[in-house]
Design a protein around this motif. Structure first.
Motif, mmCIF file in Angstrom:
data_model
loop_
_atom_site.group_PDB
_atom_site.id
_atom_site.type_symbol
_atom_site.label_atom_id
_atom_site.label_comp_id
_atom_site.label_asym_id
_atom_site.label_seq_id
_atom_site.Cartn_x
_atom_site.Cartn_y
_atom_site.Cartn_z
ATOM 1 N N ARG A 193 0.902 -1.175 0.077
ATOM 2 C CA ARG A 193 0.117 0.021 0.048
ATOM 3 C C ARG A 193 0.893 1.391 0.021
ATOM 4 N NH1 ARG A 193 -5.647 -0.558 1.318
ATOM 5 N NH2 ARG A 193 -5.938 -2.791 1.899
ATOM 6 N N HIS A 194 2.068 1.290 0.788
ATOM 7 C CA HIS A 194 2.740 2.480 0.718
ATOM 8 C C HIS A 194 3.366 2.508 -0.650
ATOM 9 C CE1 HIS A 194 6.068 4.912 2.332
ATOM 10 N NE2 HIS A 194 5.222 5.232 3.291
ATOM 11 N N TYR A 195 3.853 1.597 -1.197
ATOM 12 C CA TYR A 195 4.814 1.673 -2.425
ATOM 13 C C TYR A 195 3.735 2.252 -3.597
ATOM 14 C CZ TYR A 195 6.753 -0.042 -6.642
ATOM 15 O OH TYR A 195 7.184 -0.344 -8.004
ATOM 16 N N LEU A 196 2.646 1.772 -3.645
ATOM 17 C CA LEU A 196 1.805 1.611 -4.788
ATOM 18 C C LEU A 196 0.815 3.193 -4.531
ATOM 19 C CD1 LEU A 196 0.352 -1.677 -5.484
ATOM 20 C CD2 LEU A 196 2.187 -0.285 -6.728
ATOM 21 N N GLY A 197 0.628 3.683 -3.271
ATOM 22 C CA GLY A 197 -0.118 4.764 -3.047
ATOM 23 C C GLY A 197 -1.651 4.667 -3.644
ATOM 24 N N SER A 198 -2.023 5.632 -4.543
ATOM 25 C CA SER A 198 -3.548 5.718 -4.881
ATOM 26 C C SER A 198 -3.364 4.357 -5.895
ATOM 27 C CB SER A 198 -3.693 6.854 -5.793
ATOM 28 O OG SER A 198 -2.856 7.292 -6.660
ATOM 29 N N ARG A 199 -2.346 3.812 -6.395
ATOM 30 C CA ARG A 199 -2.507 2.852 -7.517
ATOM 31 C C ARG A 199 -3.051 1.488 -6.818
ATOM 32 N NH1 ARG A 199 2.635 2.968 -10.566
ATOM 33 N NH2 ARG A 199 3.884 2.829 -8.614
ATOM 34 N N TYR A 200 -2.838 1.387 -5.468
ATOM 35 C CA TYR A 200 -3.149 -0.004 -4.746
ATOM 36 C C TYR A 200 -4.245 -0.633 -5.415
ATOM 37 C CZ TYR A 200 -3.929 -3.431 -1.145
ATOM 38 O OH TYR A 200 -4.042 -4.710 -0.581
ATOM 39 N N ASP A 201 -5.390 -0.042 -5.740
ATOM 40 C CA ASP A 201 -6.826 -0.580 -6.061
ATOM 41 C C ASP A 201 -6.568 -1.232 -7.449
ATOM 42 O OD1 ASP A 201 -8.095 -0.498 -3.789
ATOM 43 O OD2 ASP A 201 -9.072 1.577 -4.392
ATOM 44 N N ALA A 202 -5.401 -0.723 -8.297
ATOM 45 C CA ALA A 202 -5.188 -1.222 -9.796
ATOM 46 C C ALA A 202 -3.967 -2.070 -9.662
ATOM 47 C CB ALA A 202 -5.031 -0.091 -10.690
ATOM 48 N N ARG A 203 -3.353 -2.717 -8.514
ATOM 49 C CA ARG A 203 -2.422 -3.372 -8.502
ATOM 50 C C ARG A 203 -1.860 -4.227 -9.255
ATOM 51 N NH1 ARG A 203 -5.495 -4.382 -4.131
ATOM 52 N NH2 ARG A 203 -6.233 -6.391 -3.595
ATOM 53 N N ARG A 204 -3.094 -5.139 -9.771
ATOM 54 C CA ARG A 204 -2.977 -6.010 -10.835
ATOM 55 C C ARG A 204 -2.265 -5.490 -12.148
ATOM 56 N NH1 ARG A 204 -6.388 -11.566 -10.446
ATOM 57 N NH2 ARG A 204 -5.783 -12.189 -8.513
ATOM 58 N N GLY A 205 -3.160 -4.496 -12.350
ATOM 59 C CA GLY A 205 -2.530 -3.732 -13.823
ATOM 60 C C GLY A 205 -1.399 -3.311 -13.703
ATOM 61 N N VAL A 206 -0.761 -2.752 -12.531
ATOM 62 C CA VAL A 206 0.465 -2.356 -12.296
ATOM 63 C C VAL A 206 1.402 -3.567 -12.347
ATOM 64 C CG1 VAL A 206 2.277 -1.196 -10.599
ATOM 65 C CG2 VAL A 206 -0.350 -0.310 -10.881
#
Length: 536
Positions: A193-206
């Protein structure tokens, strides 16, 4: 706020696995002269490794040792944290376990889980506890240690470092009971969560973007989407059994870090390692058996996990075969080493003595890279110097003085760091060349081109200059190395990862909100501690 691409925060501040394939260090070394006085003697190869982290190069070298004329191998390992030293000891204890006590398949599967998984099966966790308890009793008793682990030398470590090692093994052995002592799943998710920030919910895409647009483009095409997603989500890289079997935290991945909470210093134990690249690169993207790298319709037929399991199994098989006596089947002189340092002919069939008598792993004190040259025993001693990408800032004329004239230098590049852009990778490679030349090394003219390693040699007439005189005339690129490590009295936070070698944008992940319960990830780093991102 979204974590900016290229921040390097995904690597963390502690390295648990290497970011390059395992090397045979004898193939990287110059020919060793066996002539000494009037009587022939067994040649000795002295190798200094900075930040090798997981022992993969040592294990690969031992597995391939039977291809080379017999030598005494001395590996001098210098890490920037004691957790890596402890994992070295555990991994080698497992690799050199007697076949009668643990079968080859069980040994290789146990290695993969302990080495690369955040969660373990209960039986593997029990093995870790038993081995840690054994090592905790051996570390404070040098005589018993030399008797039971003759390949290991802790003589150079300071007493406080040995005490810290003992305490670490006792923690692994279950000195602090209960899952809350190291809640790995929660700590992993917190890091993510700390690494992805607002991208956490899209972590699979990341995850898919990092895999296909970065790792695959850089040569790691065998890493499969499923295994990479699973590792990014849970920390389990090698799922050798049903997924429900992995639920015990892997305590060998725990490390400490000095943080500040409400103005007070807090020592927080947590997971501060890699959550971006994964442990697939070390054994999973190359293979001696070309059939493992075969493709069908443009897609690899084997995954990185399958290749890793095969390579590790074969590696342990070779180590076990080399360590057991063999009958004389031919002339040992049939195999010799050519001038380029590569084996010729077939595998030697000379009588072999147990391998334990012919290699030793010496662990050096933390932070001693810049002082080794002051000791006459290390002056112009090493035929090969290996420097991991996270330790490049320690490459200096003082360190170069420890390499014999004609010796070689291998530097790991940051090719598989997904947080770094292409221009940053090029700047890193350029800076490595500058530091190597300042330390008295020259690029090897006949070395095969590589984006993973930079290879140099020390000319017999090379003269090392002081860093300020040698590098002062060179204008550093915008992305340059971090300064040397600070005082090692508080080493936990100062373990600068490879990402710290490059200056990054000033953006940072969003801080936790006020109503959040303080966790190790939400605590503020102490002002005097080294940030993973350098502000040079």
């Amino acid at each position: 706020m979204t974590t900016p691409a290229g921040s390097g925060a995904g690597f963390g501040s502690v390295s648990w696995w290497g970011l390059s394939p395992a090397l045979d260090l004898q193939a990287e070394s110059p020919p060793v002269d066996s002539r000494g006085g009037t009587e022939p003697r067994t040649p000795e190869l002295d190798v200094l490794l900075l930040g090798s982290v997981d022992g993969r190069h040592l294990l690969r070298t031992l597995a391939r040792a039977a291809l080379w004329p017999r030598k005494r191998l001395h590996f001098y390992v210098l890490e920037n944290n004691l957790e890596a030293v402890a994992r070295h000891m555990l991994i080698f204890s497992l690799a050199l376990e007697e076949p009668e006590k643990m079968g080859l398949q069980e040994r290789s599967e146990t290695f993969l889980e302990v080495w690369g998984n955040a969660l373990l099966r209960p039986q593997v966790a029990a093995f870790v506890r038993a081995q840690a308890n054994r090592l905790a009793h051996l570390v404070p008793e040098p005589d018993r240690l030399a008797e039971q682990l003759p390949w290991l030398s802790l003589d150079a470590l300071k007493f406080r470092e040995r005490d810290a090692l003992e305490a670490m093994f006792r923690f692994w052995a279950g000195g602090e009971k209960g899952p809350e002592a190291f809640p790995m799943s929660r700590l992993w998710d917190s890091r993510l969560r700390h690494y992805l920030g607002s991208r956490y919910d899209a972590r699979r895409g990341v995850s898919d973007w990092d895999l296909h647009m970065k790792l695959h483009d850089r040569g790691a095409r065998v890493i499969h989407t499923r295994e990479f997603r699973r590792w990014r989500d849970t920390g389990v890289a090698f799922e050798l059994r049903d997924s429900s079997a992995y639920h015990v935290p892997n305590r060998t991945l725990a490390s400490g870090r000095l943080l500040s909470h409400h103005g007070e210093r807090v020592a927080a134990r947590g997971y501060w390692g890699d959550i971006a690249t994964g442990p697939f690169v070390a054994f999973g993207i190359e293979a001696d058996d070309d059939s493992l790298l075969r493709t069908s319709n443009g897609q690899p037929v084997k995954t990185a996990g399958e290749i890793t399991q095969h390579n590790v199994t074969e590696l342990f098989r070779e180590v076990a075969a080399w360590g057991r006596p063999r009958k004389t089947l031919g002339n040992p002189k049939e195999v010799h080493q050519d001038g380029d340092g590569s084996p010729e002919g077939k595998r030697p069939s000379s009588p072999a003595v147990p391998a334990l008598e012919f290699f030793t792993v010496h662990f050096l004190p933390l932070g001693s890279a810049q002082t080794l040259h002051h000791r006459s025993c290390y002056k112009e001693r090493f035929q090969l110097l290996y420097v991991a990408c996270g330790m490049v800032h320690l490459l200096s004329p003082d360190l170069g003085a420890c390499v014999v004239p004609g010796g070689r230098l291998v530097v790991e590049l940051a090719r598989y760091l997904v947080d770094l852009r292409q221009e940053q990778l090029q700047g890193f490679a350029t800076r490595v060349g500058e530091l190597a030349r300042a330390a008295g090394f020259t690029p090897r003219p006949q070395a095969r081109p590589s984006e993973t390693f930079a290879r140099f040699y020390k000319a017999p007439d090379s003269a090392c200059h002081r860093p300020d005189a040698a590098v002062g005339s060179v204008t550093p690129p915008p992305e340059v190395l971090v300064p040397p490590l600070e005082d090692q009295g508080q080493p936990l936070e100062r373990r600068t990862p490879p990402s710290g070698l490059l200056k990054q944008p000033s953006e940072s992940p969003a801080p936790p909100t006020e109503n959040q319960t303080p966790t190790p990830e939400s605590l503020t780093t102490l002002p005097d501690a080294r940030s993973p991102i350098s502000d040079l």
